[in-house]
Design an enzyme around this catalytic site. Structure first.
Site, PDB file in Angstrom:
ATOM      1  N   ASP A  74       0.794  -1.246   0.000  1.00 30.25           N
ATOM      2  CA  ASP A  74       0.000   0.000   0.000  1.00 30.25           C
ATOM      3  C   ASP A  74       0.824   1.294   0.000  1.00 30.25           C
ATOM      4  O   ASP A  74       0.473   2.253   0.712  1.00 30.25           O
ATOM      5  CB  ASP A  74      -0.935   0.015   1.212  1.00 30.25           C
ATOM      6  N   ASP A 123      -4.669  -0.813  -1.885  1.00 30.01           N
ATOM      7  CA  ASP A 123      -5.990  -0.513  -1.342  1.00 30.01           C
ATOM      8  C   ASP A 123      -6.852   0.028  -2.490  1.00 30.01           C
ATOM      9  O   ASP A 123      -6.436   0.966  -3.189  1.00 30.01           O
ATOM     10  CB  ASP A 123      -5.852   0.560  -0.242  1.00 30.01           C
ATOM     11  N   HIS A 181     -10.766   0.825  -2.828  1.00 28.46           N
ATOM     12  CA  HIS A 181     -12.097   0.837  -2.220  1.00 28.46           C
ATOM     13  C   HIS A 181     -13.165   1.411  -3.153  1.00 28.46           C
ATOM     14  O   HIS A 181     -12.923   2.431  -3.807  1.00 28.46           O
ATOM     15  CB  HIS A 181     -12.093   1.708  -0.958  1.00 28.46           C
ATOM     16  N   HIS A 191     -10.527   7.267   1.467  1.00 29.06           N
ATOM     17  CA  HIS A 191      -9.164   7.140   0.921  1.00 29.06           C
ATOM     18  C   HIS A 191      -9.094   5.994  -0.079  1.00 29.06           C
ATOM     19  O   HIS A 191      -9.876   5.051  -0.016  1.00 29.06           O
ATOM     20  CB  HIS A 191      -8.148   6.891   2.058  1.00 29.06           C
ATOM     21  N   LYS A 227      -7.014  -4.896  -2.805  1.00 28.59           N
ATOM     22  CA  LYS A 227      -7.709  -5.324  -1.597  1.00 28.59           C
ATOM     23  C   LYS A 227      -8.668  -4.236  -1.132  1.00 28.59           C
ATOM     24  O   LYS A 227      -8.563  -3.085  -1.550  1.00 28.59           O
ATOM     25  CB  LYS A 227      -6.719  -5.681  -0.489  1.00 28.59           C
ATOM     26  N   CYS A 250      -1.940  -2.210   7.864  1.00 25.12           N
ATOM     27  CA  CYS A 250      -1.870  -3.124   6.733  1.00 25.12           C
ATOM     28  C   CYS A 250      -0.581  -3.941   6.700  1.00 25.12           C
ATOM     29  O   CYS A 250      -0.596  -5.117   6.343  1.00 25.12           O
ATOM     30  CB  CYS A 250      -2.075  -2.351   5.437  1.00 25.12           C
TER      31      CYS A 250
END
Length: 210
Positions: free
Chosen positions: A14, A52, A54, A87, A112, A157
């Site tokens: 990340d 990351d 989202h 974020h 993820k 993470c």
């Protein structure tokens, strides 16, 4: 220390714009890990990164829960969930990797946090252990036995990636000078280092690599 990099992989967790200074969820001095990670990449035959990624309606975002603020907790799909600022929304600049991070030799990127119903700190599983990212199977399919973990953030993470790597049977090293923590509480990174070491991770610095 006698570290052997045979059958090893570097995991870059990340290192994304939103976690760097100026980003939506900036890790203090997070940019300092980038030159360290760049310097060690040529030591590894296999390199993977996690990202990351989202959806905008993700349940870990405080903004998606009226009356809640960043730092509050909710029950999200049976998991006690800390609420974060928005974020790393998929396809946003914040979810991208910084230009200063060398990615040309990466073998694969594992996204993820794509399921809005559960957060995903670890690069291997979501927080509820409902779904896998495929990282564990990929590494085992490549004959990897040792992983060296770097990136952001040390107390979330990175920590959960390290703990899951240990659970999956990988000999797991944490490069302490190639990670930084969020430090919601001042000692979170130090406590995360201790927890990882107590569970079996080997804490090293980049100059310990052969």
């Amino acid at each position: 220390m006698g570290i052997n990099l045979n059958k090893s992989a570097l995991i870059i967790v990340d290192v994304q714009n939103d976690f760097l200074p100026g980003g939506a969820l900036a890790v203090g001095d997070g940019n300092e890990v980038i030159p360290v990670i760049n310097q060690i990449q040529d030591k590894f035959d296999l390199i993977v990164a996690t990202q990351d990624w989202h959806p905008s309606n993700h349940g870990s975002f405080a903004a998606n829960h009226p009356g809640k603020e960043v730092g509050d907790f909710i029950n999200l799909n049976g998991v006690n969930q800390y609420l974060w600022p928005i974020h790393c929304v998929e396809n946003s600049e914040g979810a991208g990797f910084p230009e200063s991070l060398q990615g040309q030799s990466w073998n694969k990127i594992f996204k993820k946090g794509t399921n809005p119903e559960v957060d995903s700190y670890s690069g291997f599983f979501d927080n509820g252990k409902i779904e896998e990212t495929g990282l564990g199977d990929f590494l085992k399919g490549e004959g990897i036995e040792k992983v060296f973990v770097t990136g952001l953030a040390a107390d979330y993470c990175v920590k959960f990636t390290v703990l899951d790597a240990l659970d999956l049977g990988f000999k797991t090293y944490l490069l302490t000078d190639a990670t930084k923590g969020v430090n919601v509480s001042p000692n979170d990174t130090i406590e995360a280092f201790t927890e990882m070491e107590n569970k079996g991770a080997i804490l090293i610095q980049s100059n310990d690599l052969p």
